[in-house]
Design an enzyme around this catalytic site. Structure first.
Site, PDB file in Angstrom:
ATOM      1  N   LYS A   1       8.803  14.266  -4.337  1.00 23.14           N
ATOM      2  CA  LYS A   1       8.426  14.198  -5.748  1.00 23.14           C
ATOM      3  C   LYS A   1       6.905  14.041  -5.911  1.00 23.14           C
ATOM      4  O   LYS A   1       6.338  14.436  -6.918  1.00 23.14           O
ATOM      5  CB  LYS A   1       9.134  13.031  -6.440  1.00 23.14           C
ATOM      6  CG  LYS A   1      10.662  13.033  -6.331  1.00 23.14           C
ATOM      7  CD  LYS A   1      11.312  13.863  -7.382  1.00 23.14           C
ATOM      8  CE  LYS A   1      12.829  13.730  -7.432  1.00 23.14           C
ATOM      9  NZ  LYS A   1      13.553  13.891  -6.161  1.00 23.14           N
ATOM     10  N   ASP A   2       6.260  13.453  -4.902  1.00 23.28           N
ATOM     11  CA  ASP A   2       4.804  13.291  -4.955  1.00 23.28           C
ATOM     12  C   ASP A   2       4.072  14.637  -5.034  1.00 23.28           C
ATOM     13  O   ASP A   2       2.966  14.699  -5.560  1.00 23.28           O
ATOM     14  CB  ASP A   2       4.294  12.560  -3.707  1.00 23.28           C
ATOM     15  CG  ASP A   2       4.738  11.097  -3.659  1.00 23.28           C
ATOM     16  OD1 ASP A   2       4.869  10.475  -4.721  1.00 23.28           O
ATOM     17  OD2 ASP A   2       4.948  10.593  -2.540  1.00 23.28           O
TER      18      ASP A   2
END
Ligand code: PLP
Length: 496
Positions: A113-114
């Site tokens: 998700k980063d």
């Protein structure tokens, strides 16, 4: 360069620019924004193979975010892919057991998700400026664990934004909770809800739709926005690493220019694999898109039968980020295989929210031949972690192991020998207990941080910063509230 505009998957007349789509997140009709055409790569693969991550990011994203200037977009990219990542490569690849693992977990919260949430805040504030939005942007998120922390890390101390995260007080893992309640940044606010994830999610949706609150906030100089995975500002940055992985394989001489590869993606909301599908349609030589599910195998059933049916038991697995029965981003694929037909798509989505299921036509089904779907049971997932570790010492997390298992099934079924990239979506340190138990049941008796040290030893890698930090970090968020109090909590934080 021809402009790319975005329209809603449920209403072809709702057309906006990229920056407006990023600001809005979701179209007013409930549809998702889709580009009116998928742009072709305008650099050759061999040119791309000489570029670093940021350069590839620019070459891909400029084709979608056509109302951003070069300076604006490069500023966003440079602000995102910096020392927050523990490697300059940003998304390194590891060859193990006949596949290339594309490690997407080197950012602040050690999960993929980063890759998008480190750039979304910058895309959002740039979009706000471009559209003369003077209000401060307030990100409101309900989380079952991973997204909340990644969004907090992305938005912390970003000027012009505030972020409020609600999580189920007793519904996240101890490590996940610790990661969130130790979050620094004056503009961050984390609150536990006495209820489950659905309560948090429903409460957040009510706040988003509260017209009275919207008016009061505007008067005080605030407006809500969403960091949800349906935002086009999360999808576009995810296309980049597929292009980058191909370019890296080419640079290292593992493939020849134009050679087709397969991509395997452990899938939940269908965002990550949809990004690979867009990359393929931009001209990246991808053959099969292999969609891997855990026991919540709604997508496997969909690819096998053409029926999407969420009416089933929700299974809690060791790959919790894939425990999803409604894959929101699938709507973008449905729209496309319906011939970019918003009316047809809207009809199917209405069926989904009504009866919980829909059937696609034979015509639509025929357009899914790029995809292969399968799933991994809990036992298979654990066996794969152990088998790969035993064979070569490489330790993968539970989500990645679902993908590796499905890839093995695919190879056995088809004999396909294409070089294959497996999206490795989380560090094993994020799901240490499940990973270590898969390797040896003797680890079950140890506490969480002892396990972390054991993992570092057997995998011969350093404990990531994200984990090291929370061992000793002070708790700075200790708010707990009932779901009825969420509105008051938000107003309180905003000083209204
Ligand atoms: C979110 C997530 C997934 C699922 O990705 P989607 O884009 O929702 O399909 C897989 N693995 C991990 C570790 C995740 O955090």
């Amino acid at each position: 360069m021809a402009e790319v505009l975005y329209s809603s998957t449920r209403n072809k007349d709702a057309v906006v620019k990229a920056s407006e789509a990023i600001l809005k997140g979701l179209s007013d009709d409930g549809g998702l924004f889709v580009p009116n055409r998928i742009p072709a790569l305008d650099k050759s693969l061999s040119e791309l193979s000489k570029m670093n991550y940021k350069e590839v990011a620019y070459e891909v994203m400029k084709l979608y975010l056509t109302d951003f200037t070069e300076e604006e977009l490069k500023h966003c990219i440079n602000s995102a892919y910096d020392e927050k990542f523990d490697t300059e490569v940003i998304a390194p690849m590891v060859e193990a057991e006949g596949a290339y693992y594309l490690e997407l977990f080197h950012g602040a919260t050690i999960a993929f998700k980063d890759m998008a949430l480190s750039i979304l805040p910058h895309l959002l504030i740039t979009s706000a400026r471009k559209n003369q939005v003077k209000n401060e942007i307030v990100i409101l998120t309900a989380t079952s664990g991973d997204t909340g922390k990644a969004a907090l890390a992305g938005f912390a101390d970003v000027k012009g934004t505030r972020i409020i995260v609600f999580y189920p007080k007793n519904g996240v893992s101890p490590i996940q909770e610790k990661q969130m309640v130790t979050q620094k940044g004056d503009n961050t606010y984390v609150v536990g809800i006495t209820g489950n994830f659905d309560d948090a999610q429903t409460g957040v949706k009510l706040l988003f739709n509260d017209k009275e609150l919207e008016k009061e906030m505007a008067e005080a100089g605030f407006q809500f926005s969403s960091a949800n995975s349906i935002n086009i500002g999360r999808l576009v940055p995810q296309i980049v690493y597929y292009v980058y992985s191909y370019a890296q394989l080419l640079a290292e001489g593992k493939i020849s220019e134009g050679e087709k590869i397969n991509v395997v993606v452990p899938t939940g909301n269908f965002g990550n694999i949809l990004a690979a599908f867009y990359a393929k349609n931009m001209g990246l030589p991808i053959d099969k898109l292999i969609c891997a599910s855990n026991d919540n195998k709604v997508l496997y059933d969909f690819f096998a039968t053409g029926t999407y049916d969420r009416n089933r038991e929700f299974v809690l697995t060791t790959s919790p980020s894939m425990d999803i029965l409604i894959s929101s981003n699938l709507e973008r694929l449905i729209y496309r295989i319906a011939g970019n037909n918003a009316e047809k798509n809207a009809e199917l989505m209405a069926a989904l929210s009504g009866t919980g299921k829909y059937d696609i036509t034979d015509d639509m089904k025929a357009q899914l031949s790029d995809f292969y779907g399968n799933y991994a049971t809990e036992a298979e997932t654990a066996e794969t972690i152990k088998a790969i570790y035993d064979a070569c010492g490489y330790v993968i997390d539970t989500h990645t192991a679902v993908a590796a298992t499905v890839y093995n099934k695919y190879k056995k079924e088809t004999g396909d020998a294409n070089k294959t990239v497996i999206a490795s979506t989380a560090s094993p340190f994020k799901f240490t207990r499940s990973v270590m138990n898969a390797i040896d049941t003797k680890y079950d008796a140890m506490d969480d941080f002892t396990l972390v040290d054991e993992l570092a030893k057997i995998a011969n890698v350093e404990v990531p910063n994200a984990i090291e930090e929370i061992r000793t970090a002070p708790v700075v968020h200790d708010h707990v509230c009932d779901k009825e109090e969420m509105k008051a909590v938000v107003k309180g934080f905003l000083g209204m």
